[in-house]
Design a protein around this motif. Structure first.
Motif, short mmCIF file in Angstrom:
data_model
loop_
_atom_site.label_atom_id
_atom_site.label_comp_id
_atom_site.label_asym_id
_atom_site.label_seq_id
_atom_site.Cartn_x
_atom_site.Cartn_y
_atom_site.Cartn_z
N LEU A 149 0.78 -1.38 -0.02
CA LEU A 149 0.06 -0.03 -0.14
C LEU A 149 0.79 1.31 -0.07
O LEU A 149 0.36 2.36 -0.55
N ALA A 150 1.96 1.18 0.72
CA ALA A 150 2.87 2.41 0.84
C ALA A 150 3.88 2.64 -0.66
O ALA A 150 4.01 3.70 -0.83
N THR A 151 3.92 1.69 -1.10
CA THR A 151 5.23 1.58 -2.20
C THR A 151 4.60 1.13 -3.55
O THR A 151 5.20 1.45 -4.57
N GLY A 152 3.85 0.08 -3.69
CA GLY A 152 3.18 -0.78 -4.73
C GLY A 152 4.22 -1.58 -5.15
O GLY A 152 4.32 -2.43 -6.37
N GLU A 153 5.41 -1.81 -4.45
CA GLU A 153 6.52 -2.97 -4.75
C GLU A 153 6.39 -4.16 -4.05
O GLU A 153 5.92 -4.06 -2.76
N GLU B 180 0.96 -17.96 0.50
CA GLU B 180 0.73 -18.13 -0.84
C GLU B 180 -0.08 -19.21 -1.20
O GLU B 180 -1.03 -19.12 -1.95
N HIS B 181 0.06 -20.41 -0.41
CA HIS B 181 -0.97 -21.31 -0.67
C HIS B 181 -2.35 -21.49 -0.16
O HIS B 181 -3.26 -21.66 -0.73
N ALA B 182 -2.38 -20.36 0.55
CA ALA B 182 -3.79 -19.85 1.11
C ALA B 182 -4.45 -18.87 0.40
O ALA B 182 -5.39 -18.39 0.54
N GLY B 183 -3.54 -18.52 -0.88
CA GLY B 183 -4.15 -17.67 -1.75
C GLY B 183 -3.92 -16.14 -1.24
O GLY B 183 -4.72 -15.08 -1.95
N LEU B 184 -3.29 -15.85 -0.13
CA LEU B 184 -3.18 -14.27 0.15
C LEU B 184 -2.16 -13.43 -0.41
O LEU B 184 -2.25 -12.34 -0.48
N ILE B 185 -1.12 -14.15 -0.93
CA ILE B 185 -0.11 -13.44 -1.53
C ILE B 185 0.44 -14.09 -2.92
O ILE B 185 0.09 -15.40 -3.13
N PHE B 186 1.39 -13.45 -3.61
CA PHE B 186 1.76 -14.10 -4.79
C PHE B 186 3.15 -13.54 -5.14
O PHE B 186 3.24 -12.34 -4.64
N ALA B 187 3.70 -14.34 -5.93
CA ALA B 187 5.21 -14.02 -6.44
C ALA B 187 4.98 -13.36 -7.87
O ALA B 187 4.78 -14.24 -8.72
N PRO B 188 5.27 -12.02 -7.96
CA PRO B 188 5.29 -11.35 -9.45
C PRO B 188 6.53 -12.04 -10.32
O PRO B 188 7.38 -12.66 -9.69
N HIS B 189 6.41 -12.59 -11.56
CA HIS B 189 7.26 -13.14 -12.33
C HIS B 189 8.71 -12.32 -12.39
O HIS B 189 9.85 -12.77 -12.48
N THR B 190 8.40 -11.01 -12.00
CA THR B 190 9.75 -10.22 -12.45
C THR B 190 10.39 -10.05 -10.83
O THR B 190 11.52 -9.11 -10.93
N SER B 191 10.21 -10.73 -9.72
CA SER B 191 10.79 -10.45 -8.47
C SER B 191 10.56 -11.40 -7.66
O SER B 191 9.54 -12.46 -7.89
N ALA B 192 11.45 -11.59 -6.69
CA ALA B 192 11.39 -12.78 -5.76
C ALA B 192 10.74 -12.36 -4.47
O ALA B 192 10.08 -13.15 -3.66
N GLY B 193 10.18 -10.88 -4.65
CA GLY B 193 9.26 -10.62 -3.40
C GLY B 193 7.84 -11.01 -3.58
O GLY B 193 7.48 -11.61 -4.52
N GLN C 280 4.46 3.74 -11.70
CA GLN C 280 5.49 3.16 -11.73
C GLN C 280 6.38 2.34 -12.75
O GLN C 280 7.32 1.99 -12.77
N ALA C 281 5.27 2.01 -13.46
CA ALA C 281 5.57 1.05 -14.81
C ALA C 281 4.73 1.34 -15.84
O ALA C 281 3.65 1.76 -15.86
N LEU C 282 5.13 0.61 -17.01
CA LEU C 282 4.21 0.61 -18.11
C LEU C 282 2.74 0.09 -17.97
O LEU C 282 1.95 0.32 -18.36
N GLU C 283 2.81 -1.06 -17.22
CA GLU C 283 1.76 -1.74 -16.73
C GLU C 283 0.86 -1.09 -16.11
O GLU C 283 -0.34 -0.93 -16.00
N ASP C 284 1.37 -0.07 -15.28
CA ASP C 284 0.50 0.94 -14.53
C ASP C 284 -0.25 1.71 -15.66
O ASP C 284 -1.39 2.29 -15.24
#
Length: 366
Positions: A37-41, A69-82, A265-269
């Motif tokens: 929510l603070a950074t979008g990152e 992640e297994h619970a469906g609350l978070i996911f890993a974008p393909h461009t980042s390990a975060g 912050q990015a072209l996708e934005d």
């Protein structure tokens, strides 16, 4: 928001997983959401381990993140390990974990001052436009208002006979607008009845809407029958029985779309904002969505693909209804922005503005 599908598609399994989150899992999840929510990152395990109140190694954080992640609350974008929260995760955060405080004295003062200025010497629609612009400026999102088109108050009514079986009803409003409506006349109606009906109504309609007059004639049915003959009374009822022109007509006001371009912050934005602008141009769908906020009390939050309107742009809406002096809901106001809106700040802001507008409408006698 773009995200992978939750690993647990079964709603019951997902609900069970959410209920089973322990304090450590909730704290890590909170850090992921608040960082987003603070950074979008995306945020990684090493950064989270530094933010936790109780020491925890990055490896232990990664294990918890895998469960989230297994619970469906978070996911890993393909461009980042975060990790980023999914829309399901955001909904869980908003419903179960969001801490909404009160507005600061400064925020309340700003809202009250701008709303008072908006109401000074302006018509109702102009004041609503100012309220939308104010919400946009304070939230850095797009301010939106939808309201029912108000029936004008009447000044004069006249019945003009066209032929033995038809007359023209002429409705003159206080704002100068004129409406002409055809009316079938009862057989055998004398010419004097048209004048009597007009006189009876003109003595009572000043400053009232057509709907008000229609309701009043139902109450005054007995006195009408005492003062007038039966045919004239029927003429009066027929003359005001038309549906009001403003019923179910909704008007949308949007201000501050440019704010949505300020934090790209990015072209996708940029593509997301382009899709959102297209959504806003589809006024009927926006009005329908805002109308859903009338269904309950207080503030409603719509996140991303929970509604079809924002399914592509990944946007959120925070909205609340406002009421007139009779406590009837007459519109909805809110803020549209990316799913990483500052909900903790915007929810009380929208709620306070809606309540303030309701009090202003009540004080004005609307």
């Amino acid at each position: 928001m773009n995200g992978e599908s939750p690993s647990r598609s079964d709603p019951l399994s997902q609900a069970r997983a959410l209920a089973e989150l322990n304090d450590r899992s909730r704290e890590i999840f909170r850090q992921i959401v608040e960082s987003y929510l603070a950074t979008g990152e995306p945020v990684g395990s090493r950064n989270i381990s530094r933010l936790l109140h109780a020491p925890l190694s990055p490896a232990s954080v990664r294990n918890v993140m895998a469960d989230l992640e297994h619970a469906g609350l978070i996911f890993a974008p393909h461009t980042s390990a975060g990790r980023l929260p999914t829309e399901t995760g955001l909904r869980f955060f908003v419903d179960a974990m969001l801490e909404i405080g009160d507005l600061s004295v400064e925020d309340r003062g700003n809202i009250e001052a701008q709303m008072r200025a908006a109401a000074q010497g302006r018509d109702f629609e102009s004041a609503l436009a100012e309220a939308s612009a104010m919400l946009s400026g304070l939230s850095r999102g797009a301010g939106v208002v939808v309201t029912s088109k108000q029936d004008p108050t009447l000044k004069h009514i006249e019945f003009v006979r066209l032929d033995p079986m038809r007359a023209l009803v002429v409705l003159v409003s206080e704002d100068g607008s004129v409406e002409n409506r055809l009316l079938d006349l009862p057989p055998g109606l004398p010419a004097s009845a048209l004048t009597e009906a007009a006189n009876f109504l003109n003595a009572r309609i000043r400053g009232k809407t057509l709907a008000d007059v229609r309701d009043e004639t139902r109450v005054l049915r007995e006195s009408m029958e005492r003062e007038l003959d039966a045919l004239t009374a029927r003429l009066i009822e027929a003359g005001v029985a038309f549906p009001s022109q403003g019923v179910d007509q909704r008007h949308l006001i949007v201000r501050g779309q440019a704010n949505l371009l300020a934090d790209l912050q990015a072209l996708e934005d940029l593509e997301r904002i382009r899709l959102l602008f297209e959504d806003l141009e589809t006024q009927t769908d926006v009005i329908d969505l805002l109308g859903r906020a009338e269904a309950g009390e207080g503030v409603r939050i719509f996140i991303g693909s929970e509604n079809k309107l924002f399914s592509l742009s990944g946007s959120s809406l925070v909205a609340a209804p406002f009421r007139d002096g009779a406590q009837k809901i007459v519109g909805v106001l809110g803020v549209i922005g990316p799913t990483r809106l500052n909900y903790a700040r915007i929810v009380p802001m929208v709620d306070y503005t809606a309540k303030l507008l309701s009090r202003m409408l009540e004080g004005s006698g609307r």
